[in-house]
Design a protein around this motif. Sequence first.
Motif, PDB file in Angstrom:
ATOM      1  N   SER A  76       0.838  -1.210   0.000  1.00  0.00           N
ATOM      2  CA  SER A  76       0.000   0.000   0.000  1.00  0.00           C
ATOM      3  C   SER A  76       0.873   1.261   0.000  1.00  0.00           C
ATOM      4  CB  SER A  76      -0.944   0.003   1.203  1.00  0.00           C
ATOM      5  OG  SER A  76      -0.208   0.026   2.402  1.00  0.00           O
ATOM      6  N   GLN A  77       2.011   1.220   0.692  1.00  0.00           N
ATOM      7  CA  GLN A  77       2.909   2.371   0.678  1.00  0.00           C
ATOM      8  C   GLN A  77       3.517   2.565  -0.705  1.00  0.00           C
ATOM      9  OE1 GLN A  77       5.411   1.136   3.919  1.00  0.00           O
ATOM     10  NE2 GLN A  77       4.395   2.507   5.364  1.00  0.00           N
ATOM     11  N   GLU A  78       3.856   1.449  -1.377  1.00  0.00           N
ATOM     12  CA  GLU A  78       4.379   1.579  -2.739  1.00  0.00           C
ATOM     13  C   GLU A  78       3.317   2.132  -3.678  1.00  0.00           C
ATOM     14  OE1 GLU A  78       6.565  -1.418  -4.672  1.00  0.00           O
ATOM     15  OE2 GLU A  78       8.215  -1.277  -3.238  1.00  0.00           O
ATOM     16  N   LYS A  79       2.060   1.759  -3.464  1.00  0.00           N
ATOM     17  CA  LYS A  79       0.987   2.324  -4.285  1.00  0.00           C
ATOM     18  C   LYS A  79       0.877   3.832  -4.062  1.00  0.00           C
ATOM     19  CE  LYS A  79      -1.817  -1.817  -4.699  1.00  0.00           C
ATOM     20  NZ  LYS A  79      -3.072  -2.478  -4.307  1.00  0.00           N
ATOM     21  N   ASP A  80       1.072   4.264  -2.802  1.00  0.00           N
ATOM     22  CA  ASP A  80       1.076   5.704  -2.519  1.00  0.00           C
ATOM     23  C   ASP A  80       2.201   6.398  -3.267  1.00  0.00           C
ATOM     24  OD1 ASP A  80      -1.078   5.437  -0.838  1.00  0.00           O
ATOM     25  OD2 ASP A  80       0.125   5.476   1.009  1.00  0.00           O
ATOM     26  N   LEU A  81       3.389   5.791  -3.261  1.00  0.00           N
ATOM     27  CA  LEU A  81       4.523   6.369  -3.983  1.00  0.00           C
ATOM     28  C   LEU A  81       4.231   6.472  -5.474  1.00  0.00           C
ATOM     29  CD1 LEU A  81       7.664   4.734  -2.352  1.00  0.00           C
ATOM     30  CD2 LEU A  81       7.102   7.144  -2.427  1.00  0.00           C
ATOM     31  N   VAL A  82       3.649   5.417  -6.028  1.00  0.00           N
ATOM     32  CA  VAL A  82       3.301   5.436  -7.452  1.00  0.00           C
ATOM     33  C   VAL A  82       2.291   6.549  -7.724  1.00  0.00           C
ATOM     34  CG1 VAL A  82       2.169   4.134  -9.298  1.00  0.00           C
ATOM     35  CG2 VAL A  82       3.857   3.012  -7.855  1.00  0.00           C
ATOM     36  N   GLY A  83       1.321   6.721  -6.825  1.00  0.00           N
ATOM     37  CA  GLY A  83       0.351   7.809  -6.980  1.00  0.00           C
ATOM     38  C   GLY A  83       1.006   9.176  -6.934  1.00  0.00           C
ATOM     39  N   TYR A  84       1.959   9.362  -6.001  1.00  0.00           N
ATOM     40  CA  TYR A  84       2.697  10.626  -5.935  1.00  0.00           C
ATOM     41  C   TYR A  84       3.442  10.886  -7.237  1.00  0.00           C
ATOM     42  CZ  TYR A  84       2.130  10.883  -0.818  1.00  0.00           C
ATOM     43  OH  TYR A  84       1.639  10.965   0.451  1.00  0.00           O
ATOM     44  N   ASP A 155      10.757  19.317  -3.469  1.00  0.00           N
ATOM     45  CA  ASP A 155      10.351  19.639  -2.104  1.00  0.00           C
ATOM     46  C   ASP A 155       8.994  20.328  -2.073  1.00  0.00           C
ATOM     47  OD1 ASP A 155      12.608  18.563  -0.929  1.00  0.00           O
ATOM     48  OD2 ASP A 155      13.739  20.432  -1.184  1.00  0.00           O
ATOM     49  N   GLN A 156       8.780  21.241  -2.996  1.00  0.00           N
ATOM     50  CA  GLN A 156       7.518  21.956  -3.060  1.00  0.00           C
ATOM     51  C   GLN A 156       6.378  20.974  -3.347  1.00  0.00           C
ATOM     52  OE1 GLN A 156       7.343  24.768  -6.243  1.00  0.00           O
ATOM     53  NE2 GLN A 156       5.290  25.466  -5.732  1.00  0.00           N
ATOM     54  N   PHE A 157       6.601  20.051  -4.272  1.00  0.00           N
ATOM     55  CA  PHE A 157       5.562  19.085  -4.614  1.00  0.00           C
ATOM     56  C   PHE A 157       5.254  18.176  -3.435  1.00  0.00           C
ATOM     57  CE2 PHE A 157       4.401  14.826  -5.846  1.00  0.00           C
ATOM     58  CZ  PHE A 157       3.217  15.078  -6.499  1.00  0.00           C
ATOM     59  N   TYR A 158       6.297  17.657  -2.777  1.00  0.00           N
ATOM     60  CA  TYR A 158       6.095  16.711  -1.692  1.00  0.00           C
ATOM     61  C   TYR A 158       5.300  17.359  -0.552  1.00  0.00           C
ATOM     62  CZ  TYR A 158       6.917  13.111   1.739  1.00  0.00           C
ATOM     63  OH  TYR A 158       6.738  12.146   2.667  1.00  0.00           O
ATOM     64  N   HIS A 159       5.655  18.575  -0.200  1.00  0.00           N
ATOM     65  CA  HIS A 159       4.935  19.250   0.870  1.00  0.00           C
ATOM     66  C   HIS A 159       3.508  19.610   0.440  1.00  0.00           C
ATOM     67  CE1 HIS A 159       8.249  19.213   3.571  1.00  0.00           C
ATOM     68  NE2 HIS A 159       9.047  19.749   2.649  1.00  0.00           N
ATOM     69  N   PHE A 160       3.312  19.907  -0.843  1.00  0.00           N
ATOM     70  CA  PHE A 160       1.978  20.137  -1.372  1.00  0.00           C
ATOM     71  C   PHE A 160       1.130  18.874  -1.233  1.00  0.00           C
ATOM     72  CE2 PHE A 160      -0.783  19.566  -5.099  1.00  0.00           C
ATOM     73  CZ  PHE A 160      -1.699  20.575  -4.861  1.00  0.00           C
ATOM     74  N   MET A 161       1.728  17.710  -1.544  1.00  0.00           N
ATOM     75  CA  MET A 161       0.992  16.447  -1.463  1.00  0.00           C
ATOM     76  C   MET A 161       0.684  16.087  -0.002  1.00  0.00           C
ATOM     77  SD  MET A 161       0.272  15.504  -4.441  1.00  0.00           S
ATOM     78  CE  MET A 161      -0.299  13.846  -4.182  1.00  0.00           C
ATOM     79  N   CYS A 162       1.606  16.391   0.900  1.00  0.00           N
ATOM     80  CA  CYS A 162       1.365  16.104   2.324  1.00  0.00           C
ATOM     81  C   CYS A 162       0.239  16.966   2.877  1.00  0.00           C
ATOM     82  CB  CYS A 162       2.634  16.312   3.137  1.00  0.00           C
ATOM     83  SG  CYS A 162       3.864  15.039   2.850  1.00  0.00           S
ATOM     84  N   GLN A 163       0.169  18.207   2.429  1.00  0.00           N
ATOM     85  CA  GLN A 163      -0.874  19.096   2.929  1.00  0.00           C
ATOM     86  C   GLN A 163      -2.233  18.767   2.350  1.00  0.00           C
ATOM     87  OE1 GLN A 163       0.552  22.964   1.943  1.00  0.00           O
ATOM     88  NE2 GLN A 163       2.035  23.045   3.615  1.00  0.00           N
ATOM     89  N   SER A 164      -2.255  18.257   1.126  1.00  0.00           N
ATOM     90  CA  SER A 164      -3.542  17.988   0.477  1.00  0.00           C
ATOM     91  C   SER A 164      -4.183  16.716   0.988  1.00  0.00           C
ATOM     92  CB  SER A 164      -3.374  17.911  -1.045  1.00  0.00           C
ATOM     93  OG  SER A 164      -2.594  16.785  -1.395  1.00  0.00           O
ATOM     94  N   SER A 165      -3.389  15.785   1.568  1.00  0.00           N
ATOM     95  CA  SER A 165      -4.000  14.540   2.054  1.00  0.00           C
ATOM     96  C   SER A 165      -4.260  14.541   3.515  1.00  0.00           C
ATOM     97  CB  SER A 165      -3.105  13.361   1.736  1.00  0.00           C
ATOM     98  OG  SER A 165      -1.787  13.560   2.155  1.00  0.00           O
TER      99      SER A 165
END
Length: 165
Positions: A76-84, A155-165
Amino acid sequence: MVRKYERMSGRQSWSEEEMAKAVAAVVSGKMGYKLAARTYHIPRSTLQRRASKVRYQQPDDPKPLMGHYRRVFTESQEKDLVGYIKSMEKFFMGVSRRDIRELAFQYAEDNNLNHPFDVNTRMAGEDWVRNFLKRNPELLHKSEKDYELEPVNFDQFYHFMCQSS
């Protein structure tokens, strides 16, 4: 060359079906180890080992691998990575292998996972990303040169994805 081989030992003379029945009987509590081993003609120590794997394995544990290498992320974590990665491609038009390595390291650190990644470079290894892409071939639809054309503010994308979920 041996043409008529006759097995001399009786080791592993049980079938997988019988082992599955015995493990199910022990895990459900219908039988103890000794009784199930005698009933299904299976070695008790093998039955104990198999039953404990079934009994104590968490449903989301990474699959064990042969050798001393182990999986860092669950499925499931790998699926999250693929989604990112797919959403990065959708919004920012390209992801390099280096970006995937950085994402994997940050994801492992944020989730407090025990990982073998390099702390100095703050990236996963080349072997890890190669095997990750083999496990997820849907990420290989572009050539490597297409990935290198456009830079990504990771970095901008990763933090954007963390805030949106």
